[in-house]
Scaffold this active site. Structure first.
Site, short mmCIF file in Angstrom:
data_model
loop_
_atom_site.label_atom_id
_atom_site.label_comp_id
_atom_site.label_asym_id
_atom_site.label_seq_id
_atom_site.Cartn_x
_atom_site.Cartn_y
_atom_site.Cartn_z
CD GLU A 62 39.44 34.61 49.66
OE1 GLU A 62 39.74 35.42 48.75
OE2 GLU A 62 39.64 34.82 50.87
NE ARG A 288 38.24 41.09 37.81
CZ ARG A 288 37.78 40.50 38.92
NH1 ARG A 288 36.58 40.76 39.37
NH2 ARG A 288 38.53 39.68 39.59
CE LYS A 298 34.66 36.38 45.82
NZ LYS A 298 35.13 35.01 46.03
P1 ATP Z 1 35.82 39.54 43.40
O1 ATP Z 1 36.74 40.45 42.68
O2 ATP Z 1 34.39 39.62 43.01
O3 ATP Z 1 36.00 39.56 44.88
P2 ATP Z 1 37.58 37.38 43.19
O4 ATP Z 1 38.43 37.40 41.97
O5 ATP Z 1 38.21 37.84 44.41
O6 ATP Z 1 36.23 38.10 42.90
P3 ATP Z 1 37.55 34.55 43.46
O7 ATP Z 1 36.67 33.76 44.33
O8 ATP Z 1 38.97 34.54 43.74
O9 ATP Z 1 36.94 35.99 43.46
O10 ATP Z 1 37.31 34.18 41.94
C1 ATP Z 1 37.44 32.89 41.43
C2 ATP Z 1 37.79 32.97 39.99
O11 ATP Z 1 36.79 33.72 39.30
C3 ATP Z 1 39.11 33.68 39.78
O12 ATP Z 1 39.87 32.92 38.87
C4 ATP Z 1 38.74 35.01 39.21
O13 ATP Z 1 39.70 35.46 38.33
C5 ATP Z 1 37.41 34.71 38.51
N1 ATP Z 1 36.58 35.91 38.47
C6 ATP Z 1 36.19 36.68 39.50
N2 ATP Z 1 35.48 37.74 39.07
C7 ATP Z 1 35.40 37.62 37.72
C8 ATP Z 1 34.80 38.41 36.68
N3 ATP Z 1 34.13 39.53 36.96
N4 ATP Z 1 34.93 37.98 35.41
C9 ATP Z 1 35.60 36.85 35.13
N5 ATP Z 1 36.18 36.08 36.05
C10 ATP Z 1 36.09 36.45 37.34
MG MG Z 2 39.45 39.77 43.95
#
Ligand code: ATP
Ligand code: MG
Length: 590
Positions: A62, A288, A298
């Site tokens: 996102e 993760r 984020k």
């Molecule tokens: P955050 O939790 O940091 O806000 P998010 O999951 O909301 O991250 P996205 O932009 O939706 O952020 O993430 C894109 C992809 O990266 C998703 O498929 C998510 O599962 C993966 N992702 C995010 N954080 C991690 C992590 N710490 N380890 C592995 N994959 C991750």
């Molecule tokens: Mg998230």
């Protein structure tokens, strides 16, 4: 309730885990092509048994922030699986929430994925490209009695939703006539209602044990400019309504995501089962990445930026890919680390030292060695001819002879590191002291004869002599000083600012044990040293290319150097605490 699944809810217990035990750790070498994990096993079996003809994955960030080291795990997995199995990986920006998303983030995401070494070719997509299709599918669900417009407020909806132990109760609008919902949904789109006035909900089951199935919201009213669609829309699909269908539109065969989306899978399946979508993607969840001393949310990273705890998303202390890049972490080291940790289904926290170890391994092999003095002390070699400069040949990288050598100017006045000298050395101090001889790397042996002090008694200069027969760093009589020091010629040295970095958070588990996350910030995470001197070869060091300052650590020229004075960031020190722990046979920190 409008947000994506929140990783905070699934934060693992605060222990450092089995992930680090030799039993579960993937210890294959990074270049090994057969890194088998449960995802790769599934993909291999699906191809073998004909459940899919070719593999299509996607990385779906996102654009509401910069990518971080956790995303690198997902990028390497999605692009890596596609590469290894001859398929393709799309880059899809999941831009369904205009309030938090910005073009700057879209641009940085593309830059960072490329920098990490992956290429989506023509397959760049945006969830917003599917807004019209998603809207039509929402209308389909209303028409078949599987969705309705609800007039309850957000608070009421939350209240009606029930809890894990109590079923929800139906909204009074749940059974409103299809025609009425169709009319209201069209008017929501037309902009007749203010934010929050109404939502569109799927009609599934208010008593479902899985709360995600209790008539989840599909659309909400948001009067906001969208970075790509401008003001074309004022209703936006919830992430959960957009995600699975976007995968279906793109023909994703393996929709790989992190564990917090596991409970949402039945909802994604419900949507694709109830809509005329072109394909039925399967979702697989993995754990993760969590790192000690590091925050990877984020939302928190945005706070660090907005509240000016750091200077920006690319601050060298940030775990963002742009911060790591600026700090001098090579993409190869990040990829190797991701390979080392493997992919598993159990949540874990990896020691940041392991990450640093992977990066040091790459840097040790690839980085050029250079001389730099961070805390300079003047040395005058009294018997060295005034005005003479000799060019000393110094190896660029003893680990890689093909990196060649360079010449470093040597002259009568030099800078050495202040802590390489002690006036009254204790027993185990072998470096320079009055009356003692040391080797200056690749130059000469020098002996200190006199210590010059200022009015406050601070040592300001050492008067030394050199032995002209030791040129290059060895003596004809075979004598060997116990210490070898680095140095730079005072006349030829280039002034530099050097920024030393430590963990941004003192605690291995920031914000736990009832502390506020921000209380755990390390006030000494950055130390700025001015008045450092580096050898002339560093005057035009390429920005971001990491070198080893001999005996001090790995450093990379910072982009601030572009505006004049040289600035270096310390990437890492030389001390590899993780390798040391492994050597001692200690596999976890429990
Ligand atoms: P955050 O939790 O940091 O806000 P998010 O999951 O909301 O991250 P996205 O932009 O939706 O952020 O993430 C894109 C992809 O990266 C998703 O498929 C998510 O599962 C993966 N992702 C995010 N954080 C991690 C992590 N710490 N380890 C592995 N994959 C991750
Ligand atoms: Mg998230």
């Amino acid at each position: 309730m409008f947000e994506k699944a929140n990783s905070q809810h699934t934060r693992p217990a605060q222990t450092v885990l089995p992930m680090l035990s030799s039993a579960t750790m993937n210890t294959q070498t990074p270049s090994s092509p057969e890194r088998v994990d449960f995802i790769r096993e599934i993909v291999a079996a699906d191809l073998r048994d004909g459940r899919c003809q070719s593999v299509v994955t996607r990385f779906p960030p996102e654009p509401n922030g910069y990518l971080h080291i956790g995303h690198a795990k997902s990028i390497c997995l999605n692009f890596g699986v596609a590469q290894e199995f001859g398929g393709r990986c799309n880059l899809r920006l999941d831009d369904t929430n205009p309030v938090k998303e910005e073009q700057e983030y879209v641009d940085s995401i593309m830059t960072d994925v490329r920098w990490l070494g992956f290429d989506w070719g023509e397959h760049l997509y945006f969830a917003s490209d599917y807004f019209e299709q998603l809207y039509e599918w929402a209308v389909d669900l209303i028409e078949t009695g599987k969705a309705y417009v609800d007039d309850l407020s957000a608070d009421e909806i939350r209240e009606y939703r029930g809890t894990l132990t109590e079923p929800g109760k139906p909204s009074p609008w749940r059974d409103r006539p299809v025609e009425e919902s169709l009319d209201l949904f069209a008017r929501m789109r037309a902009g007749e209602f203010p934010n929050g006035a109404r939502v569109l909900r799927a009609k599934i089951d208010m008593a479902a044990p899985n709360i995600n199935l209790r008539d989840p919201i599909m659309y909400r009213i948001v009067h906001a400019q969208h970075p790509r669609t401008g003001d074309a829309w004022c209703v936006y699909p919830i992430y959960d309504f957009a995600h699975g269908q976007s995968d279906a539109i793109e023909g994703i065969t393996h929709s790989i995501c992190t564990l917090e989306f596991q409970d949402h899978r039945p909802l994604y399946d419900w949507y694709v089962d109830n809509l005329p979508v072109p394909s039925h993607p399967h979702q697989y969840e993995f754990a993760r990445l969590n790192l000690t001393h590091t925050v990877l949310s984020k939302r928190t990273l945005l706070r660090l930026v907005n509240e000016e705890h750091v200077r920006g998303w690319d601050d060298p202390r940030m775990p963002t890919l742009s911060g790591l890049r600026r700090r001098g972490f090579p993409a190869e080291g990040i990829r190797d680390f991701v390979t080392m940790i493997g992919v598993a289904k159990a949540d874990s926290v990896v020691e940041v030292e392991m990450f640093e170890h992977a990066v040091r391994t790459v840097l040790n092999r690839t980085s050029l060695r250079r001389f730099a003095v961070l805390d300079p002390l003047k040395v005058v070699i009294e018997n060295y001819p005034e005005g003479l400069t000799e060019e000393m040949e110094v190896l660029n990288n003893p680990e890689d002879l093909s990196a060649g050598s360079r010449s470093v100017p040597f002259a009568r006045e030099l800078w050495i590191e202040r802590d390489d000298f002690m006036e009254d050395p204790p027993k185990k101090f072998f470096r320079l002291a009055p009356g003692r001889e040391v080797r200056l790397r690749s130059a000469y042996f020098v002996t200190c004869h006199e210590v010059v002090k200022d009015a406050d008694g601070k040592v300001v200069e050492l008067r030394c002599t050199y032995d002209p027969d030791t040129r290059g760093g060895s003596a004809p009589d075979g004598r060997r000083p116990k210490a070898t020091l680095h140095w730079v010629s005072a006349e030829h040295a280039v002034a530099a600012e050097v920024r030393l970095y430590e963990h941004l958070f003192n605690s291995p588990f920031p914000g736990t044990d009832g502390r506020d996350l921000f209380e755990d910030l390390n006030p000494d995470s950055e130390t700025v040293l001015r008045g450092c001197f580096v050898e002339p070869a560093l005057a035009d060091a390429p920005i971001g290319e990491t070198v080893q300052f001999e005996r001090l650590g790995y450093f990379a020229a910072d982009q601030d150097s572009a505006s004049g004075a040289l600035v270096f960031n310390r990437t890492l020190t030389l001390k590899d605490s993780w390798a040391k722990l492994q050597a001692q046979g200690r596999h976890d920190t429990a």
